[in-house]
Every structure is written in C-alpha cells, then in structure tokens.
Design a protein around this motif. Structure first.
Motif, short mmCIF file in Angstrom:
data_model
loop_
_atom_site.label_atom_id
_atom_site.label_comp_id
_atom_site.label_asym_id
_atom_site.label_seq_id
_atom_site.Cartn_x
_atom_site.Cartn_y
_atom_site.Cartn_z
N ALA A 145 25.81 47.68 64.01
CA ALA A 145 27.19 47.70 63.51
C ALA A 145 27.18 47.20 62.07
O ALA A 145 26.45 46.26 61.74
CB ALA A 145 28.07 46.81 64.38
N VAL A 146 27.99 47.81 61.24
CA VAL A 146 27.98 47.49 59.81
C VAL A 146 28.62 46.12 59.53
O VAL A 146 29.69 45.81 60.03
CB VAL A 146 28.73 48.59 59.02
CG1 VAL A 146 28.95 48.17 57.56
CG2 VAL A 146 27.96 49.90 59.09
N ASP A 147 27.91 45.33 58.73
CA ASP A 147 28.43 44.04 58.27
C ASP A 147 29.23 44.34 57.00
O ASP A 147 28.67 44.60 55.94
CB ASP A 147 27.22 43.14 57.97
CG ASP A 147 27.59 41.73 57.60
OD1 ASP A 147 28.79 41.45 57.37
OD2 ASP A 147 26.67 40.90 57.52
N LEU A 148 30.55 44.35 57.12
CA LEU A 148 31.40 44.83 56.03
C LEU A 148 31.56 43.79 54.91
O LEU A 148 32.08 42.70 55.14
CB LEU A 148 32.79 45.20 56.58
CG LEU A 148 33.78 45.79 55.59
CD1 LEU A 148 33.29 47.11 55.01
CD2 LEU A 148 35.15 45.97 56.25
N ARG A 149 31.09 44.13 53.73
CA ARG A 149 31.20 43.26 52.55
C ARG A 149 31.94 44.01 51.46
O ARG A 149 31.98 45.24 51.45
CB ARG A 149 29.80 42.86 52.07
CG ARG A 149 28.94 42.22 53.14
CD ARG A 149 29.48 40.87 53.57
NE ARG A 149 28.69 40.33 54.67
CZ ARG A 149 28.25 39.09 54.72
NH1 ARG A 149 28.53 38.24 53.75
NH2 ARG A 149 27.56 38.68 55.75
N ASP A 150 32.47 43.25 50.50
CA ASP A 150 33.34 43.87 49.50
C ASP A 150 32.59 44.65 48.44
O ASP A 150 33.15 45.54 47.80
CB ASP A 150 34.19 42.79 48.82
CG ASP A 150 35.18 42.18 49.79
OD1 ASP A 150 35.39 42.77 50.88
OD2 ASP A 150 35.72 41.10 49.49
N GLY A 151 31.33 44.28 48.19
CA GLY A 151 30.63 44.88 47.04
C GLY A 151 31.22 44.32 45.75
O GLY A 151 31.97 43.34 45.77
N ALA A 176 36.67 39.71 51.84
CA ALA A 176 38.14 39.79 51.73
C ALA A 176 38.68 41.02 52.46
O ALA A 176 39.72 40.96 53.13
CB ALA A 176 38.54 39.83 50.25
N HIS A 177 37.97 42.09 52.35
CA HIS A 177 38.33 43.34 53.00
C HIS A 177 38.38 43.21 54.52
O HIS A 177 39.32 43.64 55.17
CB HIS A 177 37.20 44.34 52.66
CG HIS A 177 37.68 45.64 52.23
ND1 HIS A 177 38.14 45.88 50.95
CD2 HIS A 177 37.79 46.81 52.93
CE1 HIS A 177 38.50 47.14 50.88
NE2 HIS A 177 38.30 47.72 52.05
N ALA A 178 37.31 42.62 55.04
CA ALA A 178 37.20 42.44 56.49
C ALA A 178 38.29 41.49 57.00
O ALA A 178 38.88 41.72 58.06
CB ALA A 178 35.81 41.92 56.85
N VAL A 179 38.58 40.46 56.23
CA VAL A 179 39.63 39.50 56.61
C VAL A 179 40.98 40.22 56.64
O VAL A 179 41.77 40.07 57.59
CB VAL A 179 39.68 38.32 55.63
CG1 VAL A 179 40.92 37.46 55.86
CG2 VAL A 179 38.41 37.47 55.76
N ARG A 180 41.23 41.03 55.61
CA ARG A 180 42.50 41.76 55.56
C ARG A 180 42.65 42.69 56.77
O ARG A 180 43.73 42.82 57.34
CB ARG A 180 42.59 42.56 54.25
CG ARG A 180 43.92 42.34 53.57
CD ARG A 180 44.14 42.97 52.22
NE ARG A 180 43.11 43.82 51.70
CZ ARG A 180 42.23 43.47 50.75
NH1 ARG A 180 42.28 42.25 50.24
NH2 ARG A 180 41.34 44.32 50.31
N GLY A 181 41.56 43.32 57.14
CA GLY A 181 41.60 44.23 58.30
C GLY A 181 42.02 43.51 59.57
O GLY A 181 42.80 44.03 60.37
N VAL A 182 41.53 42.29 59.75
CA VAL A 182 41.90 41.51 60.94
C VAL A 182 43.36 41.08 60.85
O VAL A 182 44.13 41.23 61.81
CB VAL A 182 40.97 40.28 61.10
CG1 VAL A 182 41.48 39.37 62.21
CG2 VAL A 182 39.56 40.73 61.40
N GLU A 183 43.75 40.58 59.67
CA GLU A 183 45.12 40.09 59.53
C GLU A 183 46.15 41.21 59.65
O GLU A 183 47.21 41.04 60.25
CB GLU A 183 45.28 39.39 58.17
CG GLU A 183 44.59 38.04 58.14
CD GLU A 183 44.63 37.38 56.77
OE1 GLU A 183 44.40 36.17 56.72
OE2 GLU A 183 44.88 38.09 55.77
#
Ligand code: 2PG
Ligand code: MG
Length: 412
Positions: free
Chosen positions: A28-34, A44-51
């Motif tokens: 499974a991909v470990d989502l990072r902002d780049g 930040a991206h992954a956090v926003r997806g959860v929120e």
C-alpha cells in the motif's frame, strides 16, 4: 501520521502509522506530499484526506465491525494500492478504530482480539547488526538477528538478547569498530564481508554464555530485492555480482555453517523460480519468510503456497493498509501451514499495536528491530507487560513457532 477515533461513549482509540525504508513494490502506498518541505516526506495531504473524507464516511458507524469499517476505507480510497488516501492514513485509522473497540469493551487490545482463549507470547526476532538500506548499505544483508529459541519465556528471551546485544557491542569496541547504531538500533555494521557479521554474532552469543543454535539461533533478512539489478544481485561490500543460483548457494553455505533458523526475502520479490528452488533446497531446515515477496497480501500468500515459494509470512499491517486485510493475509498463511511473524517497520514510533496483534492473533513470532531506542523498547516492554499481566497463565511460543518446523519445534 497519528489518528484518533472517538466514540460516543467517550472512549478514544489512537494509532500511529509506521513507514519502511526497504519497501516491496506491492505495498500500500505511503502517501507523502513531495516538494521541498521536509524532503518531500510531509503528510499534510494524507491528514486532509482523513479530516475531510474518512471522518465523514466513518462517523456513526459501529466500531466493533472492523471488516465493515475497513471495507468503507478501501472503497472510499478506490485504488488498488491505496494511493489516493494513502496506506499510511488508512492503516492509522484502521488501527485507531481497533483500539477504540477494545477500549469500549474495557479490555486490553490483545485480550479483545484473542477472546477468552489461552494467550501465547511470541518468539522474538531481534536485530543485533543493521545493514542494507538501514545502514547506508555498509553491508549488503539488511538484518542480522537473534532468535532465543531455547528461552522458556518472553522475559527470558529478552534477558538473553540484552546480554548478546551487549556482548556484540563489546566485541566491536574491542576491535575499534563501534560506530553507533543503524536505523533499527542494531550496531552499525563495520565488517569487511557479510559473513564476518555472522561470525561475530556467533561469538557474541557465546560471550553471553548462550549455546549457539540450541539457545540462541540466528535469523537473516537478506531483503534481496534491494540488491537486485537487471537479473543479478549486487553485493556491494564484496564487489561482486551474483545470479540467483549463486546467491542461493552463498546463503545455503551460510545455513550449513551457522545456526541459522530463519531467512527472509533470500531472493528478489519477482524471482518466483529462485524462491521455489531455495525453498525446495532448504525449506525443511529453515524458515523462509516472504516480506517484500508477499507484502501482507492474502492473494500472494495463497499463490506462494501453491508455488511452494516460502514457508512463512511477515505481517506488516501498513503493507496491507487495513487491519482486516493484514488479518486475512495471516489467516491465509495459517491455512497454508506457514509460520507467521508480526513485524515493525524500519520507521517506527511509540505505537505498540503490533505487539497486541502478535499476541491477540496468536501469530507466534514478533520482529521489532533491535534492543535499543525507545520506539523498539516500547514494543518489547509492552510484551513484558502482557506476559506480566498473564502471570502463571502466560505461555511462550518458543522454537515451535518457526515456519518449516515440526509441531514439537524440531527441524526435520
Ligand atoms: C523489513 C523491515 C524491518 P523496512 O524489511 O523486514 O527490518 O524493514 O521497514 O525498511 O521494510
Ligand atoms: Mg524484510
């Protein structure tokens, strides 16, 4: 990335996603902002997806229905490898929900998972020297570990390990080669050849007063995908390239000469034929573990069982992305008669969920890295707490937990 799940009754479940340095391509991909900030590793991206998405999708659901909740996560993400919301985000949500469910039941997580049945503490695999991607490729093999196969309890297993770890450090210091530790707390591998680490490990076991093989055995994670380039395996330390057969021959020579009971990813993740041949050659003598090769996927485990390509599964929840999928991989491994090892990642935190999974799922084995650094010790300590809470009822998995071994624990 940390997630909290709050229940209406006030209970809070919390979990933190780990991350790996040597990852299988099927994870499974470990989502990072780049981008430039934090070397591209921000979440930040992954956090926003959860929120913004996950929270809305899970609000009001029954937290005791883990498969149902994990199904929502998988569907919401909608990709095969969880790249939209991130395996890191989803596994943290999934594990936090599991903690909340256990909290609502008023039980420690391991007991919530296990039910009222007898509990068994896992046989630990503990890294003494780091290597590979965890030590700037100073040596090629990634993990040189000990397995306290002769210990009679989890606490005794850790006592012995502490002495071996100390003895190994003293040996390196005496040789003027003590240069701190690698990513998972194992000593920095200042060796001239990969085999020198094995030699040093056997001596350290003896220095600690333990009998190599009988009381303290050796386990390797070759992480061979990291060495694999264009069909060859590059041993950088020894300046040589090997084909799959030659690498297998090298490893089998080590198995003949050292008390090795387990070997992980001996060949590359795409080298099915190599894994089959290796398992046919030594699968009745040692545990052969698929990590990058199986990436905690039930489908891959079933295929590997049909192929006879290994005899044990490394279970890393974040490779799967949800608790339910990790459990399915473990069930598939068990159905195939494989050994099962719940494992940490090279990038860890104080989160101790995996220890509870190892006990609660009766996995039999636990791999956490070395015997140093708080993100590792937090997990060993949690195992000690569980053993302490069980008191006389505590059982220890011991040698019989190794894949490829007969039920009485002997290797045929
Ligand atoms: C492994 C793990 C732990 P990583 O390969 O088994 O040693 O490392 O988390 O980097 O994949
Ligand atoms: Mg591995």
């Amino acid at each position: 990335m940390e997630v909290e799940v709050r229940l209406r009754c006030g209970v809070i479940g919390c979990a933190i996603a780990p991350a790996g340095a040597s990852t299988g391509s099927g994870e499974a991909v470990d989502l990072r902002d780049g981008g430039a900030a934090f070397g591209g590793y921000d979440v930040a991206h992954a956090v926003r997806g959860v929120e913004e998405e996950v929270a809305a999708a899970l609000r009001g659901r029954d937290v005791t229905d883990q498969p149902g909740m994990d199904g929502v996560l998988v569907e919401l993400d909608g990709t095969a490898d969880k790249r939209r919301l991130g395996g890191n985000a989803l596994v943290a949500v999934s594990m936090a929900a599991l903690h909340a469910a256990a909290g609502a039941a008023g039980k420690p997580l391991w007991r919530y998972l296990l039910g009222e049945g007898p509990a068994r503490l896992p046989l630990p695999e503990i890294q003494i020297f780091g290597g590979g991607a965890h030590a700037g490729r100073r040596v090629d093999v990634q993990d040189f570990m000990v397995v306290p196969v002769g210990a009679s309890s989890f606490a005794e297993a850790l006592d012995w390990t502490a002495e071996v770890y100390r003895a190994a450090g003293a040996r390196l210091a005496a040789a003027g080669r003590l240069y701190g530790v690698a990513d998972e707390g194992g000593y920095w591998p200042a060796f001239d050849a990969n085999e020198d680490a094995l030699e040093c490990l056997v001596r350290a076991i003896e220095d600690a007063g333990r009998i190599p093989g009988e009381e303290m055995a050796i386990s390797l994670d070759v992480a061979a995908s990291e060495l694999h380039q264009a069909g060859r395996y590059r041993l950088g330390l020894e300046r040589r390239d090997l084909d799959g057969d030659a690498l297998a021959e090298l490893l089998i020579g080590w198995i003949d000469r050292y008390p090795i009971v387990s070997i992980e990813d001996p060949l590359g993740e795409d080298d099915v034929r190599g894994m089959q041949r290796f398992t046919a050659a030594v699968g009745d003598r040692v545990q052969i573990v698929g990590d990058d090769y199986l990436v905690t996927s039930a489908r891959r485990v079933e295929q590997a069982a049909r192929d006879r390509a290994c005899n044990a599964l490394l279970v890393k929840p974040n490779q799967a992305g949800t608790v339910t999928e990790a459990r399915a991989a473990l069930d598939a491994a068990r159905a195939a008669g494989f050994g099962t090892i719940v494992s940490a990642r090279s990038g860890e935190t104080e989160d101790v969920t995996i220890v509870h999974l190892a006990v609660g799922w009766g996995a039999g084995q636990l791999k956490v890295g070395s015997f140093a650094r708080s993100e590792r010790m937090a997990k060993w300590n949690e195992g000690l707490r569980i053993e302490g809470a069980l008191g006389d009822a505590a059982d220890f998995a011991g040698r019989a937990a190794l894949g490829g071994s007969t039920p009485d624990g002997s290797l045929p």
